[in-house]
Motif scaffolding. Structure first.
Motif, short mmCIF file in Angstrom:
data_model
loop_
_atom_site.label_atom_id
_atom_site.label_comp_id
_atom_site.label_asym_id
_atom_site.label_seq_id
_atom_site.Cartn_x
_atom_site.Cartn_y
_atom_site.Cartn_z
N VAL A 133 0.82 -1.20 0.00
CA VAL A 133 0.00 0.00 0.00
C VAL A 133 0.86 1.26 0.00
O VAL A 133 0.54 2.25 -0.65
N SER A 134 2.01 1.20 0.72
CA SER A 134 2.81 2.41 0.84
C SER A 134 3.37 2.85 -0.51
O SER A 134 3.65 4.03 -0.71
N GLU A 256 2.76 13.53 3.45
CA GLU A 256 4.19 13.27 3.64
C GLU A 256 4.50 12.93 5.10
O GLU A 256 5.19 11.96 5.40
N TYR A 257 3.94 13.73 6.01
CA TYR A 257 4.25 13.50 7.43
C TYR A 257 3.63 12.21 7.94
O TYR A 257 4.27 11.45 8.66
N VAL A 258 2.36 11.98 7.57
CA VAL A 258 1.72 10.75 8.05
C VAL A 258 2.44 9.54 7.48
O VAL A 258 2.65 8.54 8.18
N ALA A 259 2.87 9.63 6.21
CA ALA A 259 3.63 8.52 5.63
C ALA A 259 4.93 8.32 6.40
O ALA A 259 5.34 7.18 6.66
N ALA A 260 5.58 9.43 6.78
CA ALA A 260 6.82 9.29 7.56
C ALA A 260 6.54 8.60 8.89
O ALA A 260 7.30 7.70 9.31
N ILE A 261 5.43 8.98 9.54
CA ILE A 261 5.11 8.36 10.82
C ILE A 261 4.79 6.88 10.63
O ILE A 261 5.27 6.02 11.36
N THR A 262 3.95 6.58 9.62
CA THR A 262 3.54 5.18 9.48
C THR A 262 4.70 4.31 9.05
O THR A 262 4.83 3.17 9.50
N MET A 263 5.59 4.83 8.18
CA MET A 263 6.76 4.02 7.82
C MET A 263 7.63 3.81 9.05
O MET A 263 8.23 2.75 9.23
N GLY A 264 7.72 4.85 9.92
CA GLY A 264 8.42 4.67 11.18
C GLY A 264 7.77 3.56 12.01
O GLY A 264 8.46 2.75 12.62
N GLY A 265 6.42 3.53 12.00
CA GLY A 265 5.72 2.47 12.72
C GLY A 265 6.05 1.10 12.18
O GLY A 265 6.26 0.14 12.94
#
Lengths: 384, 168
Positions: A133-134, A256-265
């Motif tokens: 999905v990412s 962009e930010y939410v993707a950064a957070i979720t990829m961090g997750g």
């Protein structure tokens, strides 16, 4: 989700089945969206403060105590700003792109276990789903760049597409070793496989290498600063979102930010033991402690992201692609036999040393092979 | 379940119809992506999570992007120049081929023993594990042939690209 449904059914409260079902579906969505949107809002503040510190200035400090309400002010400002669509733009696609850019970022959250026993949907193939999905956000980036009818936008979009396609390959290969070690694709299964002293996958030689590769690729995939070529402001104005204003622009930032957070997750789940930590199994407050551990680790990964953004210059396009194909890809391929060595050698210590040695040799070899070549001076074919 | 199926089916069919009828190539591609999403949704609805995720990863993440690059290399993306569909009035010819193909596929699926063997309930974990094991035991030769084919295609692409480089 099913667990909440069971709980509601067994609680004895007079409630028809459809209501319980609707609640069981809506509750995790509301919790996850609310939680991560709050984290997102304050992450922008943390990032601007941290960058300010790195650059020897104060950062936002006007709205509220130490500028804490800056995200609220920013959000309001962007909401009431005029929305301008270029005359030549493809209106439908131009409108759809900022909407679609947020969707994949949030979809990844459905499989990230935030606390012990709390994952919105426990898919059996959770990690594969997250990785699949990412990558879909690349289409939104392209739509934005193409629909704007602006050369800078299109350039930025094509850069974004090339970048995501290249970095996706080593990223998936880096995740493979974790799947080999855990023997499952379920995100909860992977977290549970990291129990025990030094059980986190990042503590193993192959895990450390995979962690670094994965984190690099995750940063490249969400286009954050050493890799923010799609929106390089010194070259192509603002890249694919040049022609966006008001809340549509805010949506791109949010994506962009939410993707950064979720990829961090996802990184935390794969390599840093997810919600595991001392006290995560306590009978009554275990879920709270484990959530605390998860968010502490997530914060660490996010701060590393900001730190990298503040300290590294932007790479060039050829450097970016050469790094993915000539360094990260071979290294992640060699990482797989290294993991197999660690796994199949009878003695853990021997396996540990053998795998570390193989990876060290590979790293030195790759650096030697690429010395002076991966980052050589660029020749421009189409300039006479 | 049923409502979800009908919504997904409508989305899938809409995407497919738009993909072949729109004028602008990029719009066609986006409609095709909508169709891919619909198919992935069907897989998820049937609890074939693995196939759904692979559908997203390969068709949206790779195939659509590949088509995108191809479109970027073609002229007349917006479909405003030139004489339109080369089939002209012979669209019924294509419709006939499609219908025949659909009939053939339906007949083949109904005849095959697949339906009988798959009717036993297996967990998704089982499917991933079983499939992986089968790929490296019973089906290892086709798998290797495919790997060699893909590698050959990759090397061929590099050779073609290098050729152009040398000429310039």
């Amino acid at each position: 989700m099913d667990a909440i449904f069971q709980l509601l059914q067994n609680s004895g409260a007079p409630m028809p089945e459809w209501l319980a079902l609707a609640l069981a579906i809506l509750l995790p969505i509301v919790i996850v969206m609310g939680l991560f949107l709050t984290v997102f809002a304050f992450l922008t503040w943390v990032e601007r403060k941290a960058l300010g510190r790195i650059q020897n200035r104060r950062g936002p400090n006007r709205v509220g105590p130490v500028g804490l309400f800056q995200p609220v002010a920013d959000g309001l400002k962007l909401l009431i700003k005029e929305d301008i669509v270029p005359g030549a733009a493809d209106r439908v696609v131009h409108f759809l792109a900022p909407v679609l850019v947020v969707v994949p970022a949030f979809l990844v959250l459905t499989v990230v276990p935030v606390a012990k026993g709390f994952v919105p949907v426990d898919l059996n193939i959770g990690v594969l789903f997250a990785l699949a999905v990412s990558t879909a956000s690349v289409l939104a980036v392209f739509m934005a760049g193409w629909a704007s009818r602006n050369k800078f936008s299109l350039l930025g979009a094509m850069r974004g597409v090339a970048q995501v396609v290249s970095y996706e390959v080593p990223m998936v290969l880096a995740a493979v070793v974790v799947l080999m070690a855990a023997g499952t694709l379920s995100s909860i299964g992977i977290v549970e496989a990291q129990r025990g002293w030094c059980g986190w996958f990042v503590c193993k030689p192959w895990g450390l290498v995979a962690f670094v590769i994965f984190q690099t690729c995750a940063m490249a995939e969400v286009a954050r600063t050493p890799f923010d070529l799609p929106e390089a402001e010194s070259e192509i104005v603002a890249g694919y979102h040049t022609e966006y204003s008001g809340f549509k622009f805010a949506l791109f930032q949010m994506g962009e930010y939410v993707a950064a957070i979720t990829m961090g997750g996802v990184t935390v789940t794969l390599f840093l033991g997810g919600y595991l930590g001392p006290g995560c199994d306590l009978p009554r407050i275990g879920w709270l402690v484990s959530a605390g551990w998860f968010f502490a680790k997530l914060g660490l990964v996010v701060v590393i992201n900001i730190w990298a953004r503040g300290t590294w210059p932007r790479v060039r396009v050829d450097q970016l692609l050469a790094f993915a194909w000539k360094v990260l890809l071979p290294l992640s391929l060699i990482n797989i036999p290294a993991m197999a060595l660690w796994y199949f050698l009878p003695n853990r210590l021997i396996g540990w040393i053998a795998s570390a040695a193989l990876l060290a040799v590979a790293l030195v070899g790759l650096t030697r092979l690429n010395a002076g070549r991966a980052f050589e001076k660029r020749s421009y074919r189409f300039i006479s | 379940m049923n409502i979800a199926f009908y919504i997904l089916a409508a989305v899938t069919l809409l995407g497919a119809a738009l993909a072949v009828s729109l004028r602008n190539l990029v719009h066609c591609l986006l409609a095709l992506v909508l169709f891919f999403v619909g198919v992935a949704g069907h897989f998820f609805l049937l609890r074939a999570d693995f196939l759904g995720a692979v559908q997203i990863l390969i068709y949206i993440g790779a195939v659509a992007v590949l088509i995108l690059f191809a479109i970027m290399l073609t002229r007349n993306v917006s479909g405003t120049e030139g004489g339109g569909n080369s089939l002209g009035g012979a669209w019924w010819f294509g419709a006939g081929i499609t219908a025949a193909l659909a009939a053939l596929a339906t007949a083949a699926v109904r005849r095959s023993s697949l339906a009988a063997t798959l009717s036993s309930p297996v967990t998704e974990q089982g499917i991933v594990k079983t499939m992986g094991r089968l790929l490296v035991t019973d089906w290892v030769v086709p798998l290797e042939i495919m790997a060699v084919l893909l590698t050959a295609a990759l090397i061929g692409a590099v050779v073609v690209a290098l050729e152009e480089d040398r000429k310039s």
